[in-house]
Design an enzyme around this catalytic site. Structure first.
Site, PDB file in Angstrom:
ATOM      1  N   GLU A  51      83.934  61.066  42.893  1.00 52.30           N
ATOM      2  CA  GLU A  51      83.617  61.453  41.560  1.00 52.30           C
ATOM      3  C   GLU A  51      82.135  60.703  41.045  1.00 52.30           C
ATOM      4  O   GLU A  51      81.742  59.837  41.446  1.00 52.30           O
ATOM      5  CB  GLU A  51      84.650  61.115  40.642  1.00 52.30           C
TER       6      GLU A  51
ATOM      7  N   CYS B 237      76.741  57.699  36.953  1.00 55.37           N
ATOM      8  CA  CYS B 237      77.374  56.710  37.604  1.00 55.37           C
ATOM      9  C   CYS B 237      77.820  57.424  39.002  1.00 55.37           C
ATOM     10  O   CYS B 237      78.491  58.612  38.962  1.00 55.37           O
ATOM     11  CB  CYS B 237      78.560  56.328  36.586  1.00 55.37           C
TER      12      CYS B 237
ATOM     13  N   CYS C 140      88.844  53.061  47.780  1.00 52.01           N
ATOM     14  CA  CYS C 140      88.308  51.651  47.765  1.00 52.01           C
ATOM     15  C   CYS C 140      89.391  50.846  48.288  1.00 52.01           C
ATOM     16  O   CYS C 140      90.569  50.919  48.255  1.00 52.01           O
ATOM     17  CB  CYS C 140      87.997  51.004  46.387  1.00 52.01           C
TER      18      CYS C 140
ATOM     19  N   CYS D 104      91.757  46.371  43.100  1.00 55.88           N
ATOM     20  CA  CYS D 104      92.030  45.795  41.711  1.00 55.88           C
ATOM     21  C   CYS D 104      93.156  46.375  41.067  1.00 55.88           C
ATOM     22  O   CYS D 104      93.246  47.504  40.907  1.00 55.88           O
ATOM     23  CB  CYS D 104      90.551  45.946  41.109  1.00 55.88           C
TER      24      CYS D 104
ATOM     25  N   CYS E 237      92.678  49.354  38.364  1.00 53.74           N
ATOM     26  CA  CYS E 237      91.715  50.236  38.701  1.00 53.74           C
ATOM     27  C   CYS E 237      92.250  51.695  39.395  1.00 53.74           C
ATOM     28  O   CYS E 237      93.043  51.331  40.477  1.00 53.74           O
ATOM     29  CB  CYS E 237      90.686  49.664  39.488  1.00 53.74           C
TER      30      CYS E 237
ATOM     31  N   GLY F  73      84.683  53.060  44.604  1.00 55.57           N
ATOM     32  CA  GLY F  73      84.305  52.249  45.637  1.00 55.57           C
ATOM     33  C   GLY F  73      83.665  50.985  45.457  1.00 55.57           C
ATOM     34  O   GLY F  73      83.247  50.841  44.365  1.00 55.57           O
ATOM     35  N   GLU F  74      83.572  49.865  46.336  1.00 58.88           N
ATOM     36  CA  GLU F  74      82.924  48.488  46.202  1.00 58.88           C
ATOM     37  C   GLU F  74      81.555  48.879  46.676  1.00 58.88           C
ATOM     38  O   GLU F  74      81.540  48.892  48.302  1.00 58.88           O
ATOM     39  CB  GLU F  74      83.550  47.556  46.951  1.00 58.88           C
TER      40      GLU F  74
ATOM     41  N   SER G  11      76.841  47.319  41.266  1.00 56.78           N
ATOM     42  CA  SER G  11      77.925  46.386  40.792  1.00 56.78           C
ATOM     43  C   SER G  11      78.584  45.989  41.934  1.00 56.78           C
ATOM     44  O   SER G  11      78.759  46.605  43.067  1.00 56.78           O
ATOM     45  CB  SER G  11      78.745  47.666  39.938  1.00 56.78           C
TER      46      SER G  11
ATOM     47  N   SER H 155      81.491  42.201  38.405  1.00 48.91           N
ATOM     48  CA  SER H 155      82.740  42.573  37.680  1.00 48.91           C
ATOM     49  C   SER H 155      83.505  41.525  37.871  1.00 48.91           C
ATOM     50  O   SER H 155      84.506  41.098  38.693  1.00 48.91           O
ATOM     51  CB  SER H 155      83.296  43.904  38.243  1.00 48.91           C
ATOM     52  N   LEU H 156      83.636  40.609  36.755  1.00 50.38           N
ATOM     53  CA  LEU H 156      84.418  39.584  36.808  1.00 50.38           C
ATOM     54  C   LEU H 156      85.993  39.601  36.171  1.00 50.38           C
ATOM     55  O   LEU H 156      86.837  39.179  36.950  1.00 50.38           O
ATOM     56  CB  LEU H 156      83.832  38.344  35.968  1.00 50.38           C
ATOM     57  N   HIS H 157      85.883  39.862  35.007  1.00 51.64           N
ATOM     58  CA  HIS H 157      87.248  40.330  34.372  1.00 51.64           C
ATOM     59  C   HIS H 157      88.207  39.308  34.261  1.00 51.64           C
ATOM     60  O   HIS H 157      89.348  39.435  33.706  1.00 51.64           O
ATOM     61  CB  HIS H 157      87.966  41.213  35.307  1.00 51.64           C
TER      62      HIS H 157
ATOM     63  N   ASN I  45      89.963  51.561  30.065  1.00 54.48           N
ATOM     64  CA  ASN I  45      90.186  52.991  30.191  1.00 54.48           C
ATOM     65  C   ASN I  45      91.650  53.084  30.831  1.00 54.48           C
ATOM     66  O   ASN I  45      91.545  53.147  32.055  1.00 54.48           O
ATOM     67  CB  ASN I  45      89.257  53.666  30.885  1.00 54.48           C
TER      68      ASN I  45
ATOM     69  N   CYS J  52      86.951  56.174  37.004  1.00 60.75           N
ATOM     70  CA  CYS J  52      86.539  56.614  38.372  1.00 60.75           C
ATOM     71  C   CYS J  52      87.834  56.855  39.275  1.00 60.75           C
ATOM     72  O   CYS J  52      88.566  55.721  39.311  1.00 60.75           O
ATOM     73  CB  CYS J  52      85.379  56.176  39.078  1.00 60.75           C
TER      74      CYS J  52
END
Length: 375
Positions: A112, A125, A132, A136, A139, A187-188, A221, A244-246, A323, A366
């Site tokens: 996407e 984006c 992936c 996570c 996600c 994806g990463e 990212s 991307s820490l979170h 989201n 995504c």
């Protein structure tokens, strides 16, 4: 979370029934493009003509290449511009200025991209992998598992298609240029390092060898692939790095972002600071705010302390209202809690901006369109 948790997968993707994408003009260096053209019995200068059509005119359609003999253009495009993306579904929001596209790749894999038009910029984006492997917890893509890496051309084609649509006036607001590209789709990115760097070089190379974008307007990212972050610092291309820490503490982050069990919070932040030291480019810290999970005021304080421990002026924070993914237990933070989290970070002197969450009504996270189609 519903269903069986997906396990962290740091191995190289097994292609299995999936094939290797066919060779495309974009996968080649400028010198290799000349060799490919001459190998087909054409003169070397045809390579520059093809590059001009692709990167400047944003076209791989032989009917538009009127400066080439018809026999040559058909032969060259058939060999060097195989179709890589097929538009499967498009959804729009924000009066048509946010466009999310589900693409089918040549082997049926799905990715996407999301195009967002703002008043003073346009941002795309893009995806770097089909699925992936980093699992996570919150996600949509992470719950799909990894299908395969994308080739450089498969990634660049997402960009060319968006730039073409903008230039052709297909997005409300009149013709425009694509100004920003962010590797924040499926994806990463740093797990597909070779294709990512091939894409970055194609984006920033001056026309006609590339799209001529500013490296400062390209954001890569990562969830914290520390060795690759350090390698990226040495590439000499000053893209923006987003970590991307979170979560600022290892206990929670290992639950949310399983790669933290390999490279912990401090190692990831150290690698981000190293990127700033080498490139002089301020790093972005991405932080998805999840209700009653990672949005506590004390976690904002801990994050501010950890970032300031490395120095001042090197980082910017982007808290992101989550989201939600259908069927997930995770949901967005209460707005008052979000405001307090931001205030705490700013009190530590950390520049902080809430991320715009465009496209939420069209499954903006995504992976959601691909997952729906699989269902």
């Amino acid at each position: 979370m519903t269903g069986t948790p997906v396990r962290l997968d740091l191995s190289s993707p097994s292609r299995g029934p999936r094939g290797k994408p066919p060779r495309h003009f974009v996968d080649l260096t400028p010198a290799e493009r000349v060799s490919a053209v001459t190998d087909l019995g054409e003169k070397a200068f045809r390579a520059k003509q093809l590059a001009t059509h692709y990167f400047t005119h944003l076209s791989s359609d032989p009917s538009t290449m009127t400066d080439l003999p018809k026999a040559s253009r058909d032969k060259l495009t058939e060999s060097l511009f195989p179709p890589l993306l097929t538009e499967a579904r498009t959804m729009t929001a924000d009066g048509g200025t946010t466009v999310k596209t589900l693409w089918h790749l040549f082997d049926g894999a799905k990715v996407e991209s999301v195009l967002m038009r703002y008043k003073n910029r346009t941002t795309l984006c893009i995806s770097s992998q089909a699925g992936c492997g980093l699992a996570c917890a919150f996600c949509a893509t992470g719950q799909m598992g990894l299908t395969r890496n994308l080739s450089t051309a498969e990634i660049v084609e997402q960009v060319r298609e968006a730039a073409r649509a903008l230039g052709a006036g297909e997005i409300p607001g009149g013709p425009a240029r694509l100004t920003n590209v962010v590797f924040m789709g499926m994806g990463e990115p740093l797990a597909n390092y070779k294709s990512i760097m091939g894409t970055v070089r194609a984006l920033v190379a001056p026309t006609p060898d590339g799209l001529g974008m500013s490296a400062r307007n390209v954001t890569v990212s990562t969830v914290g692939m520390v060795p690759a972050m350090r390698k990226l610092a040495d590439e000499g291309i000053p893209v923006t790095l987003a970590l991307s820490l979170h979560a600022p503490d290892d206990e929670l982050r290992s639950e949310l972002v399983p790669v933290n069990t390999r490279w912990n919070v401090d190692e990831a932040i150290d690698a981000a600071y190293h990127y700033f030291e080498v490139t002089g480019r301020r790093v972005s810290i991405e932080y998805a705010l999840i209700r009653d999970i990672n949005d506590h005021a004390w976690r904002a304080d801990l994050l501010g302390e950890k970032l300031n421990a490395r120095g001042k002026g090197w980082v910017h924070c982007n808290p992101i209202p989550l989201n939600p993914v259908p069927g997930s237990k995770w949901t967005a933070s209460d707005p008052r809690v979000e405001d307090e989290f931001v205030a705490r970070l700013r009190a530590h002197g950390i520049p902080t901006t809430i991320r715009d969450t465009r496209g939420s009504e069209i499954d903006g996270a995504c992976g959601q369109l691909a997952a729906e189609e699989d269902e």
